[in-house]
Design an enzyme around this catalytic site. Structure first.
Site, PDB file in Angstrom:
ATOM      1  N   SER A 576       0.833  -1.195   0.000  1.00  0.00           N
ATOM      2  CA  SER A 576       0.000   0.000   0.000  1.00  0.00           C
ATOM      3  C   SER A 576       0.881   1.264   0.000  1.00  0.00           C
ATOM      4  O   SER A 576       1.726   1.422  -0.878  1.00  0.00           O
ATOM      5  CB  SER A 576      -0.931  -0.052   1.201  1.00  0.00           C
ATOM      6  OG  SER A 576      -1.922   0.884   1.081  1.00  0.00           O
ATOM      7  N   ASP A 664      -9.330  -5.219  -4.761  1.00  0.00           N
ATOM      8  CA  ASP A 664      -8.873  -4.112  -3.916  1.00  0.00           C
ATOM      9  C   ASP A 664      -9.587  -2.821  -4.316  1.00  0.00           C
ATOM     10  O   ASP A 664      -9.433  -2.332  -5.436  1.00  0.00           O
ATOM     11  CB  ASP A 664      -7.347  -3.956  -4.085  1.00  0.00           C
ATOM     12  CG  ASP A 664      -6.755  -2.956  -3.109  1.00  0.00           C
ATOM     13  OD1 ASP A 664      -7.519  -2.226  -2.457  1.00  0.00           O
ATOM     14  OD2 ASP A 664      -5.509  -2.909  -3.000  1.00  0.00           O
ATOM     15  N   HIS A 696      -7.495  -5.447  -0.422  1.00  0.00           N
ATOM     16  CA  HIS A 696      -6.251  -4.705  -0.211  1.00  0.00           C
ATOM     17  C   HIS A 696      -5.231  -5.453   0.655  1.00  0.00           C
ATOM     18  O   HIS A 696      -4.033  -5.367   0.424  1.00  0.00           O
ATOM     19  CB  HIS A 696      -6.616  -3.362   0.419  1.00  0.00           C
ATOM     20  CG  HIS A 696      -5.496  -2.390   0.477  1.00  0.00           C
ATOM     21  ND1 HIS A 696      -4.777  -2.035  -0.634  1.00  0.00           N
ATOM     22  CD2 HIS A 696      -4.977  -1.683   1.513  1.00  0.00           C
ATOM     23  CE1 HIS A 696      -3.853  -1.160  -0.286  1.00  0.00           C
ATOM     24  NE2 HIS A 696      -3.947  -0.935   1.016  1.00  0.00           N
TER      25      HIS A 696
HETATM   26  C1  LIG Z   1      -5.335   5.187  -1.070  1.00  0.00           C
HETATM   27  S1  LIG Z   1      -4.508   3.962  -0.303  1.00  0.00           S
HETATM   28  C2  LIG Z   1      -3.799   4.554   1.080  1.00  0.00           C
HETATM   29  C3  LIG Z   1      -2.825   3.648   1.627  1.00  0.00           C
HETATM   30  C4  LIG Z   1      -3.476   2.742   2.604  1.00  0.00           C
HETATM   31  N1  LIG Z   1      -4.077   3.551   3.582  1.00  0.00           N
HETATM   32  C5  LIG Z   1      -5.213   3.239   4.129  1.00  0.00           C
HETATM   33  O1  LIG Z   1      -5.944   2.354   3.793  1.00  0.00           O
HETATM   34  C6  LIG Z   1      -2.451   1.882   3.282  1.00  0.00           C
HETATM   35  O2  LIG Z   1      -1.285   2.152   3.261  1.00  0.00           O
HETATM   36  N2  LIG Z   1      -2.934   0.845   3.981  1.00  0.00           N
HETATM   37  C7  LIG Z   1      -2.156   0.069   4.882  1.00  0.00           C
HETATM   38  C8  LIG Z   1      -2.895  -0.045   6.202  1.00  0.00           C
HETATM   39  O3  LIG Z   1      -2.863   1.131   6.878  1.00  0.00           O
HETATM   40  C9  LIG Z   1      -1.870  -1.322   4.400  1.00  0.00           C
HETATM   41  O4  LIG Z   1      -0.871  -1.874   4.855  1.00  0.00           O
HETATM   42  O5  LIG Z   1      -2.652  -1.848   3.626  1.00  0.00           O
END
Ligand SMILES: CSCC[C@H](NC=O)C(=O)N[C@@H](CO)C(=O)O
Length: 721
Positions: A576, A664, A696
């Site tokens: 992410s 996702d 995701h």
């Molecule tokens: C538009 S995506 C943003 C990145 C995501 N943030 C929140 O969902 C992200 O980094 N997610 C992390 C959890 O915080 C992950 O490891 O999936």
């Protein structure tokens, strides 16, 4: 140079299988106090656990009970009272306050169709089983943590839960009915509605659109959908008001459209009360902030809840607020903390309090949340707002509160070399500085081969943030305990996602397997992580792709200077936003990393804004304010593109493994495909793993285990081990 890394796939999968056996705790309930015939007092503790079952490719849920004899201040004797039992089909379950009954929402497949039942159990009899699907009062029951609940009224006569609003049956314009059914054509009322789009609440909440509050009258087996909730509000996290006069809930505004809620507690929301008799709805909090996790005190006089700002960074330092039911006054018990205090308190970072979090005297609250790279149990005095840590002097690691009932705390403790264990202890008396005497109910197996430590870094002056100067950050370092003479360990660098998230010293399956394989792992909590004060969080938006990237690189280079690691064998892996940082690192430091793994990475903020469930995130992290009516702006898009990893792709030399979830909604897999195509065009080695049915987190057991094996082998191959 000699290597001591495990490279054989069979050995690796055997090790993964071994370490994936450790279950994690998901819930605990303390039963009523029972006095035995010899005068001793005891309570039953019901616990739920989750474990990966690699054979069945699913997470299994099981329960185990324990008996705890106590004298209301300390545990006298404790032990398990029976073996584990797998739980199947239960979506929600809850014992009644007296402990005499239990309610279960169960999903059962009957003749190929999924049906939902609401069951009431009393002693050893299932006294009611109500077919909710057949009743057709509402759609599916919500079982998620965001909206879902199953709550007994104080009188134990009614149950409250949340379900999807009933949808009218839609049919095609061309539906043909046999002539005897012509009168059933509903006068064409719902023709043409068949393909109408229903907005949902995004990642992990895809089938959830319009929640409604539902009440079961147990005696009459009658379900009703509560009226009075405003049309522009989606209700959830509900519970019965004092004396069962009505229902208190969190309501999220869903106009002009819904945005993703998962990991996004920054959505406009308020506490509401709906009266059962008149259906009048009252707003109890301001309506200009985001609230969550309201919990009623045992004396039913106060409601404690978490509050933060709307939009801005998705996870922030929360305010702990209290609403007095009788004076109708709200007070801020603990405010936002900008910088960690002298005593170490760094603020409250949580979007859910534990189901029970009040002390028996209704004066104190327990919160488990990150404080830097550890997760501690914090005790808050609601009258003074004073905060003390119950665990900061205990072994480092991660303390999670499962529940507290009559001051008996039930917690899960783990650390990077110790899987979750179950402990109980009594809360010290008000004003006492006594330490908690923790008693282990379920031990776990420490992994003696894993060594870990928390490292602290101060960025060099040229990387200091002029708006938020003097911020430092941490990283967790895991390494094999026994390193042969002359061996320099390969290093895997892992920036977390979010970016406003944190890696605490918890049990982490993939890191522990990699460590047992012979890798060192550096998990970096760069500036912008939660748990270090609100200033650290605010320092990052507008600086993503630089500040976070430089912090990680600085941490890696500092660690390499120690000489214990092989600087020719450094890899980076992240998911992410962690994938965003990983792809930036291989673009900005092209000679440095010999392998890269990115799970559902953010590749191009400009192309993601139109397809993610959280478009506000793209704007905020690029340094702009978000409003629901903002239109695409070339200057903003340019800035978003310039801050994205795709901007540096031409410099990339590192082989990249991409792991993508087909479903996702957060970082749509097209982001990874964009990178894949660019790397292919540039003839950089790239492999793409595509996981259907995964979102995701790529956390379904088969995706997670397959992903792990591929990651491990990608590392061994490209680090030439
Ligand atoms: C538009 S995506 C943003 C990145 C995501 N943030 C929140 O969902 C992200 O980094 N997610 C992390 C959890 O915080 C992950 O490891 O999936």
């Amino acid at each position: 140079m000699e290597s001591q890394v495990m490279t054989n796939p069979e050995d690796i999968s055997k090790l993964y299988r071994e370490l994936s056996l450790f279950p994690s705790l998901t819930r605990a309930d303390v039963g009523p106090v029972i006095t035995s015939q010899y005068g001793g007092k005891y309570s039953n503790i019901y616990t739920e656990w989750s474990q990966r079952d690699l054979e069945r490719s699913e997470n299994v849920k099981f329960c185990r009970q324990y008996i705890v004899f106590h004298d209301d201040k300390s545990v006298v004797y404790s032990g398990p009272s029976g073996n584990c039992t797998e739980i199947k089909g239960e979506l929600l379950s809850k014992d009644s306050p007296s402990g005499d009954m239990k309610a279960v929402v169960r999903e059962s497949n009957i003749k190929g169709e999924d049906k939902q039942f609401l069951e009431i159990w009393s002693k050893n009899i299932k006294v009611k089983s109500i077919n909710l699907t057949a009743l057709k009062k509402h759609g599916k029951v919500y079982e998620d943590d965001q909206f879902g609940c199953l709550v007994w009224s104080h009188s134990e006569t009614h149950l409250l839960y949340v379900a999807e609003r009933k949808r009218l049956k839609a049919q095609s314009f061309f539906q043909v009915w046999p002539s005897k059914h012509t009168h059933l054509q509903f006068k064409h009322e719902h023709n043409g509605e068949q393909f109408v789009f229903y907005e949902d609440w995004g990642e992990t909440l895809v089938s959830k659109s319009s929640p409604v509050l539902c009440v079961l009258d147990i005696e009459g087996s009658n379900v009703s959908v509560l009226e009075g909730v405003p049309d522009n509000i989606s209700p959830g996290q509900a519970f019965w008001a004092p004396s069962d006069t009505g229902v208190v809930f969190v309501g999220w505004w869903h106009e002009p459209f819904r945005l993703g809620l998962k990991y996004s507690p920054n959505r406009r929301s308020s506490l509401f009360y709906v009266d059962l008799t008149g259906g009048q709805c009252e707003q109890l909090s301001s309506g200009s902030s985001a609230v969550c996790s309201p919990k009623l005190s045992p004396d039913q006089c106060r409601i404690i809840y978490l509050e933060c700002a709307v939009y801005g960074p998705h996870q922030q330092c929360s305010r702990l607020c209290m609403y007095d039911w009788y004076t109708k006054r709200t007070s801020v018990v603990v405010d936002v903390v900008k910088r960690p205090r002298e005593d170490g308190f760094a603020g409250i970072y949580s979007s859910s309090l534990s189901p029970l979090c009040w002390s028996a005297d209704s004066q104190r609250i327990l919160v488990s949340c990150p404080q830097g790279s550890r997760k501690d149990l914090l005790l808050v005095e609601t009258t003074t707002g004073s905060v003390t840590s119950l665990t900061s002097k205990s072994p480092g690691g991660s303390w999670s509160l499962l529940t507290i009932e009559r001051d008996l705390m039930v917690v899960s403790w783990s650390s990077p070399n110790c899987p979750p264990s179950l402990r109980v202890g009594f809360l010290p008396l008000c004003g006492s500085s006594e330490e908690v005497d923790w008693v282990m109910l379920e031990e776990s197996q420490t992994q003696p081969d894993i060594d870990w430590q928390i490292l602290n870094f101060t960025p060099p002056p040229e990387q200091d943030n002029s708006q938020y100067p003097g911020l430092d950050f941490d990283a967790l370092l895991l390494k094999p305990k026994d390193v042969k003479e002359g061996v320099k360990l390969p290093l895997i660098v892992t920036p977390h996602g979010g970016p406003h998230s944190v890696i605490v010293a918890d049990w982490l399956l993939s890191s522990s397997v990699l460590c047992r394989m012979g890798f060192a792992i550096l998990l970096v909590n760069y500036r912008g992580s939660i748990g270090y004060g609100q200033d650290s969080i605010l320092s990052l938006p507008g600086n993503v792709g630089t500040q976070d990237v430089k912090d990680v690189q600085f941490a890696v280079e500092s660690v390499l200077r120690g000489g214990a690691f092989d600087e020719q064998k450094v890899a980076v892996a992240g998911g992410s936003h962690g994938g965003f940082v990983a792809c930036h690192l291989i673009g900005q430091y092209p000679e440095f990393y010999k392998a890269c793994v990115a799970r559902n990475p953010v590749i191009n903020l400009a192309s993601m804004i139109g397809s993610t469930d959280i478009p506000d995130w793209c704007m905020v992290e690029a340094g702009y304010n978000y409003s629901t009516d903002c239109l695409p702006d070339p200057a903003v898009w340019e800035q978003m593109l310039n801050m994205s990893p795709i901007k540096h792709v031409r410099q990339v030399k590192t082989p990249v493994l991409l792991t993508l979830g087909e479903d996702d909604k957060r970082v749509p897999p097209k982001q990874g495909i964009e990178y894949y195509r660019a790397l292919k065009a540039l003839q950089v080695p790239v492999r793409l793993l595509w996981y259907p049915g995964n979102n995701h987190s790529l956390s379904k057991v088969d995706a997670e285990s397959d992903g792990f094996m591929n990651i491990a082998l990608w590392m061994t191959q490209h680090l030439s081990l």
